[in-house]
Design an enzyme around this catalytic site. Structure first.
Site, PDB file in Angstrom:
ATOM      1  N   TRP A 136       4.932 -74.263 -29.504  1.00  0.00           N
ATOM      2  CA  TRP A 136       6.357 -74.850 -28.627  1.00  0.00           C
ATOM      3  C   TRP A 136       6.310 -76.197 -28.455  1.00  0.00           C
ATOM      4  O   TRP A 136       5.333 -76.580 -27.926  1.00  0.00           O
ATOM      5  CB  TRP A 136       6.147 -74.102 -27.525  1.00  0.00           C
ATOM      6  N   GLU A 147      -0.829 -78.463 -30.580  1.00  0.00           N
ATOM      7  CA  GLU A 147      -0.893 -78.235 -28.980  1.00  0.00           C
ATOM      8  C   GLU A 147      -2.375 -77.981 -29.039  1.00  0.00           C
ATOM      9  O   GLU A 147      -3.131 -77.122 -29.571  1.00  0.00           O
ATOM     10  CB  GLU A 147      -0.270 -77.394 -28.179  1.00  0.00           C
ATOM     11  N   ASP A 207       0.569 -82.833 -29.114  1.00  0.00           N
ATOM     12  CA  ASP A 207       1.491 -82.723 -28.214  1.00  0.00           C
ATOM     13  C   ASP A 207       0.683 -82.301 -26.856  1.00  0.00           C
ATOM     14  O   ASP A 207       0.247 -81.333 -26.734  1.00  0.00           O
ATOM     15  CB  ASP A 207       2.507 -81.387 -28.745  1.00  0.00           C
ATOM     16  N   GLN A 217       1.438 -80.070 -21.622  1.00  0.00           N
ATOM     17  CA  GLN A 217       0.705 -79.408 -20.620  1.00  0.00           C
ATOM     18  C   GLN A 217      -0.519 -79.659 -20.391  1.00  0.00           C
ATOM     19  O   GLN A 217      -1.043 -79.567 -19.248  1.00  0.00           O
ATOM     20  CB  GLN A 217       0.915 -77.884 -20.795  1.00  0.00           C
ATOM     21  N   LYS A 222       6.183 -83.236 -19.323  1.00  0.00           N
ATOM     22  CA  LYS A 222       5.668 -82.389 -18.094  1.00  0.00           C
ATOM     23  C   LYS A 222       4.910 -83.251 -17.148  1.00  0.00           C
ATOM     24  O   LYS A 222       5.402 -83.707 -15.977  1.00  0.00           O
ATOM     25  CB  LYS A 222       5.088 -81.258 -18.500  1.00  0.00           C
ATOM     26  N   ARG A 257       0.525 -66.729 -17.454  1.00  0.00           N
ATOM     27  CA  ARG A 257       0.011 -68.091 -17.676  1.00  0.00           C
ATOM     28  C   ARG A 257      -0.042 -69.152 -16.324  1.00  0.00           C
ATOM     29  O   ARG A 257       0.940 -68.634 -15.396  1.00  0.00           O
ATOM     30  CB  ARG A 257       1.128 -69.215 -18.419  1.00  0.00           C
TER      31      ARG A 257
END
Length: 467
Positions: free
Chosen positions: A165, A238, A271, A274, A300, A434
Site C-alpha cells: 500500500w 515497505e 516506504d 508506518q 504518518k 493491526r
C-alpha cells in the site's frame, strides 16, 4: 482467568506527561451521536470504505472519545500516525506558535523550520540519505519518489510487492497491488508485482516445511525479467506490509532485494510511512535491516497526525536529478508549520529515548499477544516488531481459513469494552487485527488493552479456547 501478562519494561528517560483530566474533551460535548451519523451519511462523499457509526468528538493522550460517551484506548494511533499520542503538549505549543506567526509561505521560499527539519532528519539517517524534501501525504511522497527514480534512471518500469500500500495518486497506486487498482481505467504503464512475502501462507516451502523466501523472491524476479521491456527504474517496498496484514520482511530479504535492484540498474525505494521514527524499536526499519535505500519516504509518524511527509535521497541522486530537471512543485511543498511539528517529533523521540521505549514496551505487547495465542485457537499467527503487531484470525489452525466474520465479532466486542484495534478484513489477507499504539504508551496501558482483548476473545463464540 485472564492470562498473566508481563507488566515490566525497562525504565529510562521519563516520557512527557499528558493532562491528567480523565473527562471527555469539551470541544464537541453534547453532540447527538445519531444525528451526526445521519448527517455524515447525507453529506459526505464516499471514499471506498465504510464509516464507523461512532463519531469521534475528542482525543487526548492515548484515547478517543465519542459522541455516545465511549472512551476508547487508541491502538492504531489514529490512522497509524499519532506517534506521540493525541494532544502532546509540546506539539500543541509548536502548532499554536506557528499558526500565529509562521504557518504557510510561497512554495519557492524556505523557512527556519524546514531547514532545521531537513538538517535534523538527514543527520539522524545513515550516510547516503543526505537531501530531504517535505510534502503532505505518504501517497504524495511516494509519487515524488517514483518520479525521481524515473528521472534519475531515464527508465519507467516500477516494481512493487503483492500486499503493498503506497497511496492513491497515479504512480503510487500503480505500484500498489493490495487494493485500489480497479474501477478508474488504465494505471501507469510498466508496473509489475513481486509475490508478497507471507511466511504464514506462502506455497514456497523448503523440505522441512519452513518458508523459502529466497526461492520465492528469485521466482518473482524471473517473472519480472520476462515481463520487462528493459526499462526497470525502481522497486518500492515497505519493511512491514501493514495494510496487507502486518507482514514483516524476512531477515535478509531487504538486502537481497537491493542486490536484485543493483543488478538491474534500478533504484530501491523504501516506504517507511508506518515503520519510521521509532515505532518498530529502531529509528527506521532500514536500520534493523542494515540497508540504505536509494530513496526513503516518510509520512504518518513524522507529523504526529498532521499532513507531513518526506522524501530523502543521496547527494548524487539530487545532483543528477537537478541536471535532468526533476520537477515536483506543489502548494504545500516545504510548509513551515508542519515542518516545525516534524522537527519537534524528532527532537522528542531522540530526547526521551522513545526508540528504546518502543522496543521494550513492544516486547510486553508481543509477549501478551503470544499468551493470547496460547489460549485461543482462532489466532493463527502473531507477527510484527516493536509497537507494531498483527494478529491473524482463522477458523482453525489446521486449515488456516481466514476468520473474517469471527474477527469482526471479536473486534466489535473489544470496541464495546473500550479498545480500538483496526481490523483488516479485505479478502486478500483475511481477518487481521493491526495494532500500532502511540510509542508513548506504557507497559501498564499495554496490559490494560491486552486484558480487554482477552475478555473479547473469551466472550466471542468460535474463538476456540484452549483452556
Amino acid at each position: 482467568m485472564a492470562p498473566a501478562f508481563t507488566t515490566k519494561a525497562a525504565t529510562h528517560a521519563p516520557i512527557a506527561e499528558f493532562a491528567k483530566d480523565d473527562s471527555p474533551p469539551s470541544l464537541y460535548q453534547g453532540e447527538d451521536s445519531v444525528a451526526l451519523f445521519k448527517k455524515s451519511q447525507t453529506y459526505l462523499l464516499g471514499f471506498g470504505s465504510d464509516v464507523h457509526e461512532e463519531t469521534v468528538t475528542g482525543t487526548r493522550g492515548l484515547y478517543f472519545y465519542t459522541a455516545s460517551g465511549k472512551k476508547l484506548l487508541d491502538w492504531t494511533s489514529g490512522q497509524m500516525s499519532c506517534l506521540l499520542g493525541h494532544g502532546h503538549p509540546e506539539i500543541v505549543k509548536v502548532i499554536l506558535d506557528h499558526s500565529m506567526y509562521l504557518d504557510h509561505t510561497f512554495s519557492g521560499m524556505v523557512s527556519p523550520p524546514v531547514i532545521n527539519l531537513a538538517e535534523r532528519l538527514c543527520k539522524m539517517l545513515p550516510d547516503g540519505l543526505d537531501r530531504a524534501m517535505f510534502l503532505s501525504t505518504g501517497g504524495e511522497s511516494n509519487e515524488a519518489a517514483i518520479k525521481l527514480a524515473k528521472v534519475y534512471t531515464g527508465k519507467f518500469e516500477v516494481v512493487g510487492l503483492g500486499a503493498s500500500w503506497h497511496g492513491v495518486t497515479a504512480q503510487a497506486v500503480g505500484a500498489q497491488f493490495h487494493f485500489g487498482r480497479s474501477g478508474h481505467g488504465p494505471l501507469m504503464p510498466g508496473t509489475m508485482m513481486l509475490p508478497a512475502p507471507n511466511a504464514y501462507r506462502s506455497v514456497f516451502r523448503k523440505a522441512d516445511g519452513s518458508y523459502d523466501w529466497e526461492a520465492e523472491l528469485d521466482y518473482g524476479w524471473r517473472m519480472i525479467d520476462l515481463q520487462s521491456c528493459g526499462s526497470l527504474a525502481c522497486c518500492i517496498v515497505e519493511c512491514i506490509q501493514s495494510s496487507g496484514g502486518m507482514h514483516v520482511l524476512p531477515p535478509g530479504y531487504l538486502k537481497a532485494l537491493k542486490m536484485h535492484c543493483e543488478r538491474r540498474g534500478m533504484l530501491l525505494i523504501v516506504d517507511e510511512a508506518q515503520t519510521g521514527v521509532g515505532r518498530c524499536g529502531d529509528f527506521m526499519a532500514i536500520n534493523h535491516e542494515d540497508v540504505v535505500p536509494d530513496i526513503l519516504t516518510l509520512s504518518k509518524t513524522l507529523g504526529n497526525g498532521l499532513p507531513l511527509s518526506a522524501i530523502v535521497t543521496s547527494e548524487k541522486i539530487h545532483q543528477v536529478s537537478q541536471d535532468k530537471k526533476f520537477f515536483f512543485y506543489t502548494t504545500h511543498l516545504n510548509d513551515p508549520l508542519v515542518a516545525a511539528v516534524g522537527e519537534k517529533v524528532l527532537e522528542i523521540v531522540d530526547r526521551d529515548n522513545l526508540v528504546q521505549h518502543a522496543r521494550e514496551v513492544g516486547e510486553v505487547l508481543h509477549d501478551g499477544l503470544r499468551t493470547l495465542m496460547s489460549r485461543y485457537g482462532c489466532i493463527g499467527q502473531v507477527r510484527g516488531r516493536g509497537l507494531m503487531a498483527g494478529v491473524e484470525i482463522v477458523t482453525d489452525r489446521e486449515s488456516k481459513t481466514p476468520g473474517n466474520d469471527l474477527a469482526k465479532r471479536i473486534g466489535d466486542k473489544a470496541f464495546e469494552y473500550g479498545i480500538w484495534a483496526n481490523l483488516s478484513s479485505h479478502p486478500s489477507f483475511g481477518g487481521v487485527f493491526r495494532i500500532a499504539p502511540p510509542i508513548t504508551v506504557t507497559a501498564e496501558q499495554v496490559n490494560q488493552g491486552l486484558h480487554i482483548l482477552e475478555r473479547a476473545f473469551a466472550e466471542t463464540e468460535g474463538s476456540l479456547p484452549l483452556y
